[in-house]
Design a protein around this motif. Structure first.
Motif, mmCIF file in Angstrom:
data_model
loop_
_atom_site.group_PDB
_atom_site.id
_atom_site.type_symbol
_atom_site.label_atom_id
_atom_site.label_comp_id
_atom_site.label_asym_id
_atom_site.label_seq_id
_atom_site.Cartn_x
_atom_site.Cartn_y
_atom_site.Cartn_z
ATOM 1 N N GLN A 28 2.186 1.779 -3.478
ATOM 2 C CA GLN A 28 1.347 2.346 -4.339
ATOM 3 C C GLN A 28 0.925 3.505 -3.911
ATOM 4 O O GLN A 28 0.733 4.427 -5.086
ATOM 5 N N VAL A 29 0.926 4.287 -2.900
ATOM 6 C CA VAL A 29 0.873 5.553 -2.643
ATOM 7 C C VAL A 29 2.235 6.390 -3.246
ATOM 8 O O VAL A 29 1.841 7.409 -3.748
ATOM 9 N N LEU A 30 3.173 5.875 -2.860
ATOM 10 C CA LEU A 30 4.442 6.746 -3.270
ATOM 11 C C LEU A 30 4.570 6.610 -5.098
ATOM 12 O O LEU A 30 4.900 7.547 -5.483
ATOM 13 N N THR A 31 4.291 5.664 -5.502
ATOM 14 C CA THR A 31 4.337 5.535 -6.972
ATOM 15 C C THR A 31 3.032 5.831 -7.876
ATOM 16 O O THR A 31 3.002 6.617 -9.067
ATOM 17 N N GLY A 32 1.926 6.060 -7.370
ATOM 18 C CA GLY A 32 0.606 6.424 -7.803
ATOM 19 C C GLY A 32 0.070 5.275 -8.490
ATOM 20 O O GLY A 32 -0.905 5.466 -9.472
ATOM 21 N N LEU A 33 0.575 4.095 -8.711
ATOM 22 C CA LEU A 33 0.025 2.990 -9.636
ATOM 23 C C LEU A 33 -1.148 2.320 -8.955
ATOM 24 O O LEU A 33 -1.290 2.595 -7.544
ATOM 25 N N THR A 34 -1.876 1.557 -9.513
ATOM 26 C CA THR A 34 -3.113 1.235 -8.805
ATOM 27 C C THR A 34 -2.665 -0.159 -7.816
ATOM 28 O O THR A 34 -1.641 -0.638 -8.078
ATOM 29 N N THR A 35 -3.510 -0.400 -6.953
ATOM 30 C CA THR A 35 -3.066 -1.399 -5.788
ATOM 31 C C THR A 35 -2.929 -2.832 -6.369
ATOM 32 O O THR A 35 -2.165 -3.608 -6.015
ATOM 33 N N GLU A 58 0.920 -1.240 0.007
ATOM 34 C CA GLU A 58 -0.122 -0.107 0.115
ATOM 35 C C GLU A 58 0.917 1.237 0.021
ATOM 36 O O GLU A 58 0.573 2.344 -0.779
ATOM 37 N N ARG A 59 1.907 1.184 0.733
ATOM 38 C CA ARG A 59 2.906 2.344 0.733
ATOM 39 C C ARG A 59 3.436 2.363 -0.710
ATOM 40 O O ARG A 59 3.868 3.608 -1.172
#
Length: 139
Positions: free
Chosen positions: A32-39, A29-30
């Protein structure tokens, strides 16, 4: 004494790889938040990378056992010695990169980690045993 240090170094590498396996699986999840990609994409990439790592270890562990640990039966202790290093690296990574804001309960990751902790020592023992059976070529 030199062989004991080599055995501990190899076990530390196995423990570090296992700790990285855990940290990537639990912190998707972290990422995903840092890269902006989908979960889903981050989850699939992390699972794919970890399966690739385990398949690579299937060939790397016997090679390391033959080359560094000289195909000795004592190298089978690396299937036990990796665990204290795993705990050490997991605590270090957890304290350096703590994740307090966990949004979702990831039951699938917990199951994967449970089976990993059960089967990885067996996998490590079998592949190390294969490495001990591979003998050096004599001229």
């Amino acid at each position: 004494m030199k062989y004991f240090l080599k055995l501990n170094a190899v076990s530390a590498i196995y423990g570090l790889l296992s700790s990285l396996f855990f940290s990537f699986l639990l912190s998707y999840e972290r990422i995903q938040v840092l890269t902006g990609l989908t979960t889903e994409f981050v989850w699939n990439v992390s699972i794919g990378a970890e399966i690739t790592l385990l398949c690579g270890l299937l060939f790397i562990i016997p090679f390391v056992t033959r080359k560094w640990l000289e195909s000795r039966l004592w190298s089978l202790f690396s299937s036990i010695l990796w665990f204290p290093y795993f705990v050490l690296f997991t605590v270090l990574i957890g304290s350096l990169f703590s994740n307090i804001n966990i949004v979702n309960d990831n039951f699938a990751a917990g199951l994967i980690l449970f089976f990993y902790l059960f089967f990885f020592p067996i996998f490590l023992f079998v592949t190390t045993f294969i490495g001990t059976r591979i003998k050096h070529k004599t001229a």
